[in-house]
Motif scaffolding. Sequence first.
Motif, PDB file in Angstrom:
ATOM      1  N   ALA A 166      -1.310  11.769 -12.465  1.00  0.00           N
ATOM      2  CA  ALA A 166      -0.456  12.915 -13.048  1.00  0.00           C
ATOM      3  C   ALA A 166       0.444  13.446 -11.674  1.00  0.00           C
ATOM      4  O   ALA A 166       1.574  13.969 -11.706  1.00  0.00           O
ATOM      5  CB  ALA A 166      -1.075  13.879 -13.310  1.00  0.00           C
ATOM      6  N   ALA A 167      -0.153  13.603 -10.669  1.00  0.00           N
ATOM      7  CA  ALA A 167       0.168  14.011  -9.200  1.00  0.00           C
ATOM      8  C   ALA A 167       1.476  13.268  -8.870  1.00  0.00           C
ATOM      9  O   ALA A 167       2.562  13.554  -8.498  1.00  0.00           O
ATOM     10  CB  ALA A 167      -0.561  14.183  -8.038  1.00  0.00           C
ATOM     11  N   LEU A 168       1.411  11.768  -9.026  1.00  0.00           N
ATOM     12  CA  LEU A 168       2.391  11.041  -8.589  1.00  0.00           C
ATOM     13  C   LEU A 168       3.652  11.132  -9.595  1.00  0.00           C
ATOM     14  O   LEU A 168       4.581  11.032  -9.122  1.00  0.00           O
ATOM     15  CB  LEU A 168       1.766   9.539  -8.710  1.00  0.00           C
ATOM     16  N   ALA A 169       3.299  11.521 -10.643  1.00  0.00           N
ATOM     17  CA  ALA A 169       4.526  11.652 -11.716  1.00  0.00           C
ATOM     18  C   ALA A 169       5.206  13.046 -11.190  1.00  0.00           C
ATOM     19  O   ALA A 169       6.358  13.039 -11.514  1.00  0.00           O
ATOM     20  CB  ALA A 169       3.846  11.719 -13.071  1.00  0.00           C
ATOM     21  N   GLU A 177       9.636   9.886  -3.095  1.00  0.00           N
ATOM     22  CA  GLU A 177       9.540   8.518  -3.142  1.00  0.00           C
ATOM     23  C   GLU A 177       7.931   8.238  -2.659  1.00  0.00           C
ATOM     24  O   GLU A 177       7.650   8.567  -1.531  1.00  0.00           O
ATOM     25  CB  GLU A 177      10.345   7.610  -2.350  1.00  0.00           C
ATOM     26  N   ALA A 178       6.986   7.904  -3.524  1.00  0.00           N
ATOM     27  CA  ALA A 178       5.711   7.604  -3.266  1.00  0.00           C
ATOM     28  C   ALA A 178       5.101   6.762  -4.329  1.00  0.00           C
ATOM     29  O   ALA A 178       5.729   6.088  -5.313  1.00  0.00           O
ATOM     30  CB  ALA A 178       4.970   8.993  -3.498  1.00  0.00           C
ATOM     31  N   ALA A 179       4.203   5.886  -3.772  1.00  0.00           N
ATOM     32  CA  ALA A 179       3.263   4.991  -4.702  1.00  0.00           C
ATOM     33  C   ALA A 179       1.825   5.033  -4.421  1.00  0.00           C
ATOM     34  O   ALA A 179       1.465   5.726  -3.449  1.00  0.00           O
ATOM     35  CB  ALA A 179       3.655   3.628  -4.350  1.00  0.00           C
ATOM     36  N   LEU A 180       1.048   4.605  -5.324  1.00  0.00           N
ATOM     37  CA  LEU A 180      -0.379   4.881  -5.303  1.00  0.00           C
ATOM     38  C   LEU A 180      -1.084   3.502  -5.395  1.00  0.00           C
ATOM     39  O   LEU A 180      -0.796   2.626  -6.077  1.00  0.00           O
ATOM     40  CB  LEU A 180      -0.654   5.739  -6.581  1.00  0.00           C
ATOM     41  N   ALA A 181      -2.026   3.357  -4.205  1.00  0.00           N
ATOM     42  CA  ALA A 181      -2.866   2.254  -4.257  1.00  0.00           C
ATOM     43  C   ALA A 181      -4.378   2.647  -4.449  1.00  0.00           C
ATOM     44  O   ALA A 181      -4.791   3.393  -3.971  1.00  0.00           O
ATOM     45  CB  ALA A 181      -2.698   1.650  -2.773  1.00  0.00           C
ATOM     46  N   ILE A 182      -4.683   2.086  -5.796  1.00  0.00           N
ATOM     47  CA  ILE A 182      -6.028   2.517  -6.217  1.00  0.00           C
ATOM     48  C   ILE A 182      -7.053   1.395  -6.069  1.00  0.00           C
ATOM     49  O   ILE A 182      -6.941   0.162  -6.692  1.00  0.00           O
ATOM     50  CB  ILE A 182      -5.993   2.773  -7.807  1.00  0.00           C
ATOM     51  N   ALA A 183      -7.974   1.585  -5.250  1.00  0.00           N
ATOM     52  CA  ALA A 183      -9.284   0.471  -4.861  1.00  0.00           C
ATOM     53  C   ALA A 183     -10.499   1.059  -5.594  1.00  0.00           C
ATOM     54  O   ALA A 183     -10.870   2.174  -5.336  1.00  0.00           O
ATOM     55  CB  ALA A 183      -9.421   0.509  -3.551  1.00  0.00           C
ATOM     56  N   GLY A 184     -10.802   0.263  -6.452  1.00  0.00           N
ATOM     57  CA  GLY A 184     -12.132   0.592  -7.427  1.00  0.00           C
ATOM     58  C   GLY A 184     -12.046  -0.059  -8.653  1.00  0.00           C
ATOM     59  O   GLY A 184     -10.965  -0.525  -9.006  1.00  0.00           O
ATOM     60  N   ASP A 185     -13.166  -0.100  -9.333  1.00  0.00           N
ATOM     61  CA  ASP A 185     -13.052  -0.416 -10.800  1.00  0.00           C
ATOM     62  C   ASP A 185     -14.078   0.514 -11.350  1.00  0.00           C
ATOM     63  O   ASP A 185     -14.799   1.465 -10.863  1.00  0.00           O
ATOM     64  CB  ASP A 185     -13.721  -1.905 -10.880  1.00  0.00           C
ATOM     65  N   GLY A 200       5.852   5.684 -16.817  1.00  0.00           N
ATOM     66  CA  GLY A 200       7.000   4.943 -16.362  1.00  0.00           C
ATOM     67  C   GLY A 200       6.530   4.725 -14.662  1.00  0.00           C
ATOM     68  O   GLY A 200       7.527   4.614 -14.042  1.00  0.00           O
ATOM     69  N   LEU A 201       5.543   4.637 -14.430  1.00  0.00           N
ATOM     70  CA  LEU A 201       4.977   4.353 -12.980  1.00  0.00           C
ATOM     71  C   LEU A 201       4.154   2.965 -12.916  1.00  0.00           C
ATOM     72  O   LEU A 201       3.648   2.810 -11.759  1.00  0.00           O
ATOM     73  CB  LEU A 201       3.958   5.490 -12.733  1.00  0.00           C
ATOM     74  N   ALA A 202       4.390   2.113 -13.850  1.00  0.00           N
ATOM     75  CA  ALA A 202       3.740   0.740 -13.610  1.00  0.00           C
ATOM     76  C   ALA A 202       4.079   0.126 -12.376  1.00  0.00           C
ATOM     77  O   ALA A 202       3.294  -0.428 -11.815  1.00  0.00           O
ATOM     78  CB  ALA A 202       4.106   0.064 -14.963  1.00  0.00           C
ATOM     79  N   ASP A 203       5.412   0.209 -11.870  1.00  0.00           N
ATOM     80  CA  ASP A 203       5.750  -0.334 -10.598  1.00  0.00           C
ATOM     81  C   ASP A 203       5.253   0.460  -9.408  1.00  0.00           C
ATOM     82  O   ASP A 203       5.491  -0.051  -8.391  1.00  0.00           O
ATOM     83  CB  ASP A 203       7.227  -0.550 -10.793  1.00  0.00           C
ATOM     84  N   ARG A 204       4.863   1.633  -9.615  1.00  0.00           N
ATOM     85  CA  ARG A 204       4.291   2.536  -8.500  1.00  0.00           C
ATOM     86  C   ARG A 204       2.875   2.476  -8.483  1.00  0.00           C
ATOM     87  O   ARG A 204       2.377   3.135  -7.336  1.00  0.00           O
ATOM     88  CB  ARG A 204       5.094   3.812  -8.613  1.00  0.00           C
ATOM     89  N   VAL A 205       2.040   2.342  -9.206  1.00  0.00           N
ATOM     90  CA  VAL A 205       0.642   2.281  -9.189  1.00  0.00           C
ATOM     91  C   VAL A 205      -0.008   1.036  -9.214  1.00  0.00           C
ATOM     92  O   VAL A 205       0.227   0.163 -10.173  1.00  0.00           O
ATOM     93  CB  VAL A 205       0.026   3.184 -10.591  1.00  0.00           C
ATOM     94  N   HIS A 206      -0.653   0.794  -8.134  1.00  0.00           N
ATOM     95  CA  HIS A 206      -1.198  -0.520  -7.772  1.00  0.00           C
ATOM     96  C   HIS A 206      -2.776  -0.607  -8.001  1.00  0.00           C
ATOM     97  O   HIS A 206      -3.452   0.064  -7.275  1.00  0.00           O
ATOM     98  CB  HIS A 206      -0.844  -1.182  -6.448  1.00  0.00           C
TER      99      HIS A 206
END
Length: 272
Positions: A166-169, A177-185, A200-206
């Motif tokens: 939500a913060a990225l949105a 301009e920012a992207a999010l790298a999420i490590a974990g399951d 609309g952030l599918a290309d910005r959230v990894h």
Amino acid sequence: GREASPFIAYLRSLGIEPVVIAERGAADFGALRGLAAALREIAPHIVQSHGYRPTGLVSLLRLGRPSWRWIGFFHGATRQDLKDRVYNRLNLLMLARAERLVVLSEEHRGWFAGMGDRVRIIHNAVLSLPPPPHPADFTTLRKPGTALIGVVARLSHEKGVDLAIAALALLRSRDQEAALAIAGDGPEEAALSRQAEAAGLADRVHFLGRVADVGSLYRTLDCVMIPSRDGAEGLPNVLLEAISAGLPVVATRVAAVPEVLVDEAAGLVVPP
């Protein structure tokens, strides 16, 4: 039948041969007998417990008045569902019977006010991350002119990863301009993926899954976000790792975070 815990290899690398006690389900009393037998053979002076399952076993063994003393550790609590909340309530009651209790924050010391001076606050240590034999390459995540923010956490409600998305949105709505790298399951991975797509952030959230070489990830990031919800944390190791790696941190004001993140040069503390 599960994969061996990485703690076993870590202990052996330090020259410590662990005793592994198998547990075959929630109602397996063989684990209690196995622990009792191991403690009789080792004859320790002190036994530590971390987490409600070990705490439950140690609490039962204390009823036999063994010679060893018990130090319980409380690292925080999850509130994922009713079962979690019941287990955590039992955990608090059992830990109150320990000779000493270690907590990670002033907030959690207050949860055990009835124990008086038997409670100690000891912050987690900052351990150097061991160099991996084959370092991971995360450089493909970086895009020119785009800040790369990292979240290293279990993908469950209390960790607040949905708040990071939500913060990225919000950043994007302000032309940042920012992207999010999420490590974990974890259990919320599918829901978080849908949230990113809907925003609309599918290309910005990894979503990177579980990352063994977290040191290489830290070296790729611009900053780390810790969006945990209130009551979930003790002292996040991610906070200590990020500071040690020289990364600025944005973290919610939960548990020990404001006790450690006191210098604005190291990061910002925000309300949960």
